[in-house]
Design a protein around this motif. Structure first.
Motif, PDB file in Angstrom:
ATOM      1  N   THR A  98       0.830  -1.205   0.000  1.00 27.25           N
ATOM      2  CA  THR A  98       0.000   0.000   0.000  1.00 27.25           C
ATOM      3  C   THR A  98       0.865   1.256   0.000  1.00 27.25           C
ATOM      4  N   TRP A 181      -7.682  -2.814   1.039  1.00 28.30           N
ATOM      5  CA  TRP A 181      -6.554  -2.022   0.548  1.00 28.30           C
ATOM      6  C   TRP A 181      -5.960  -2.662  -0.703  1.00 28.30           C
ATOM      7  N   LEU A 185      -5.615  -0.923  -4.329  1.00 30.03           N
ATOM      8  CA  LEU A 185      -4.341  -0.849  -5.032  1.00 30.03           C
ATOM      9  C   LEU A 185      -4.525  -1.241  -6.493  1.00 30.03           C
TER      10      LEU A 185
END
Length: 266
Positions: A98, A181, A185
Motif C-alpha cells: 500500500t 486495501w 491498489l
C-alpha cells in the motif's frame, strides 16, 4: 506530437492538481496508518460478543452456500513451503504494498494519488466503526471448524496470544482491510495506467483473498464487507479525469507494469 517527446502518461490535463507538499503528505499518510492501528485497539474488550458473532458469521456463510474456508486451507496445507509463503505474504505485503502504491502515485500521478489517498482514508475510517458495533473473532479462533491457525503452527505469525497482544485487536476481523486495501491498489493502478496488461493487478487482491481465508485470519464475509465499503468510498470520492492525450495508449513504454509497480503488487 512525436512519440519520443510525448510524456509517459502523466497527469497533464489542464487544471490537474500539482503534487502536494511531501512533508504534509507524509504526515497525513502516517496519520492514516496510526489511526488504523489505534482505532482497532480502542475497540477491544468485547471477547464474548466477538465469539458469538463469529459463530453467526460461520453459520450464515454455510446458509448461503459460500465455500468453506477449510477448502482453501486444505490446498495450502499440501506442503509446508506453500503455507509458509502464505503466512509470509499475510505478514509482510499488506503495509509495504500500500505504501509503495501511494509513493508511486505521488511521484507519477499526483491527481490519482490524491484520489487514492482520500478513498483509502474514507474506507479506513468507515472500517474502524465495525469493531465497536460488530466485534468478530477470526476463524482461526473458532473450535469445531477444522481450521488451523497456520501462523502459529507453521509461522511466521504476526499475532501473539489474544490476551497479551498489545499491538492489535484480534477481534476486529470484519471488514478485512488486508483485502480492501489490496483491491484499491489494483483499482488505482488500473485507473492510473494505460498498459494493456494493467488488469493483471487484480491478481494482487485475488491472492490476498486466498491468503487471508486460507490462513484462517478472515472469513469470506470479511472480504465481501470490505468490497462493499470500498464501493461506497469510491462513490463518495470522485475519480480524477484523465488527460485526453493519454487515452487509448496501451503499447510502448507502458506495455507492461512498470518495475516499481511490480514491486508493489508482490
Amino acid at each position: 506530437m512525436n512519440a519520443r517527446t510525448e510524456p509517459a502518461e502523466a497527469d497533464t490535463e489542464p487544471g490537474a492538481p500539482a503534487r502536494p507538499p511531501l512533508i504534509r503528505e507524509f504526515l497525513l499518510v502516517a496519520g492514516l496508518f496510526l489511526v488504523y492501528k489505534l482505532g482497532r485497539r480502542l475497540a477491544m474488550g468485547h471477547t464474548g460478543e466477538a465469539y458469538r458473532n463469529a459463530g453467526r458469521v460461520w453459520h450464515l456463510e454455510r446458509t448461503v452456500h459460500l465455500p468453506r474456508e477449510t477448502a482453501v486451507q486444505s490446498a495450502l496445507l499440501h506442503g509446508d513451503t506453500l503455507v509458509h509463503v502464505a503466512n509470509t505474504y499475510y505478514a509482510t505485503v499488506h503495509f509495504p504494498a500500500t505504501l509503495a502504491f501511494l509513493v508511486w502515485l505521488y511521484l507519477r500521478r499526483p491527481a490519482h494519488y490524491l484520489w487514492a489517498r482520500r478513498v483509502l482514508a474514507v474506507l479506513t475510517g468507515a472500517a474502524l466503526v465495525l469493531p465497536f458495533t460488530f466485534p468478530l473473532a477470526p476463524p482461526r479462533m473458532l473450535t469445531g471448524t477444522g481450521l488451523v491457525d497456520t501462523g502459529r503452527v507453521y509461522g511466521p505469525s504476526v499475532y501473539g496470544p489474544p490476551a497479551g497482544d498489545h499491538l492489535s485487536n484480534q477481534f476486529a476481523a470484519m471488514p478485512s482491510l488486508h483485502f480492501g486495501w489490496a483491491l484499491m491498489l489494483a483499482i488505482g493502478l488500473i485507473a492510473a495506467t494505460r498498459s494493456r496488461w494493467r488488469h493483471l493487478w487484480l491478481l494482487h487482491p485475488l491472492v490476498t483473498l486466498l491468503v487471508i481465508v486460507g490462513t484462517a485470519n478472515h472469513y469470506w464475509f470479511d472480504a465481501i464487507v470490505a468490497t462493499a465499503m470500498l464501493g461506497l468510498s469510491l462513490g463518495i470520492v470522485h475519480r480524477p479525469r484523465r488527460a485526453a492525450g493519454t487515452a487509448g495508449r496501451g503499447t510502448g513504454r507502458l506495455g507492461a507494469p512498470e518495475p516499481v509497480l511490480a514491486g508493489a503488487g508482490r
